[in-house]
Design a protein around this motif. Sequence first.
Motif, PDB file in Angstrom:
ATOM      1  N   ALA A  38      50.750  12.887 -67.401  1.00  0.00           N
ATOM      2  CA  ALA A  38      51.884  12.859 -68.321  1.00  0.00           C
ATOM      3  C   ALA A  38      53.183  13.130 -67.576  1.00  0.00           C
ATOM      4  O   ALA A  38      54.207  12.487 -67.845  1.00  0.00           O
ATOM      5  CB  ALA A  38      51.684  13.897 -69.422  1.00  0.00           C
ATOM      6  N   ALA A  42      56.306  10.576 -67.372  1.00  0.00           N
ATOM      7  CA  ALA A  42      57.649  10.970 -67.783  1.00  0.00           C
ATOM      8  C   ALA A  42      58.652  10.726 -66.660  1.00  0.00           C
ATOM      9  O   ALA A  42      59.768  10.245 -66.899  1.00  0.00           O
ATOM     10  CB  ALA A  42      57.668  12.440 -68.180  1.00  0.00           C
ATOM     11  N   GLU A  43      58.270  11.023 -65.446  1.00  0.00           N
ATOM     12  CA  GLU A  43      59.149  10.788 -64.291  1.00  0.00           C
ATOM     13  C   GLU A  43      59.414   9.299 -64.117  1.00  0.00           C
ATOM     14  O   GLU A  43      60.537   8.881 -63.850  1.00  0.00           O
ATOM     15  CB  GLU A  43      58.515  11.368 -63.032  1.00  0.00           C
ATOM     16  N   ALA A  45      59.307   7.002 -66.496  1.00  0.00           N
ATOM     17  CA  ALA A  45      60.159   6.576 -67.604  1.00  0.00           C
ATOM     18  C   ALA A  45      61.606   6.986 -67.344  1.00  0.00           C
ATOM     19  O   ALA A  45      62.536   6.210 -67.615  1.00  0.00           O
ATOM     20  CB  ALA A  45      59.668   7.187 -68.904  1.00  0.00           C
ATOM     21  N   ARG A  46      61.797   8.186 -66.813  1.00  0.00           N
ATOM     22  CA  ARG A  46      63.146   8.663 -66.510  1.00  0.00           C
ATOM     23  C   ARG A  46      63.814   7.790 -65.452  1.00  0.00           C
ATOM     24  O   ARG A  46      64.978   7.396 -65.585  1.00  0.00           O
ATOM     25  CB  ARG A  46      63.070  10.101 -66.008  1.00  0.00           C
TER      26      ARG A  46
END
Length: 59
Positions: A38, A42-43, A45-46
């Motif tokens: 996860a 998230a990284e 997506a960022r």
Amino acid sequence: MGEIVSFKQARKAKARAAKETQAAANRAAFGRTKAQKAADAAEQARSDALLDGAKLTDS
């Protein structure tokens, strides 16, 4: 004279080494916890959002 080499043993040793290399790669890719996956998602997506925000034009 050179050293006597058994082709059968050499072939098996090479196969064992290749299997171990593949196993190490699999452990790195798939042996992660759900939280680690996860965090990586998230990284990613960022970084994608940052890259998309820096676009000059939408071609």
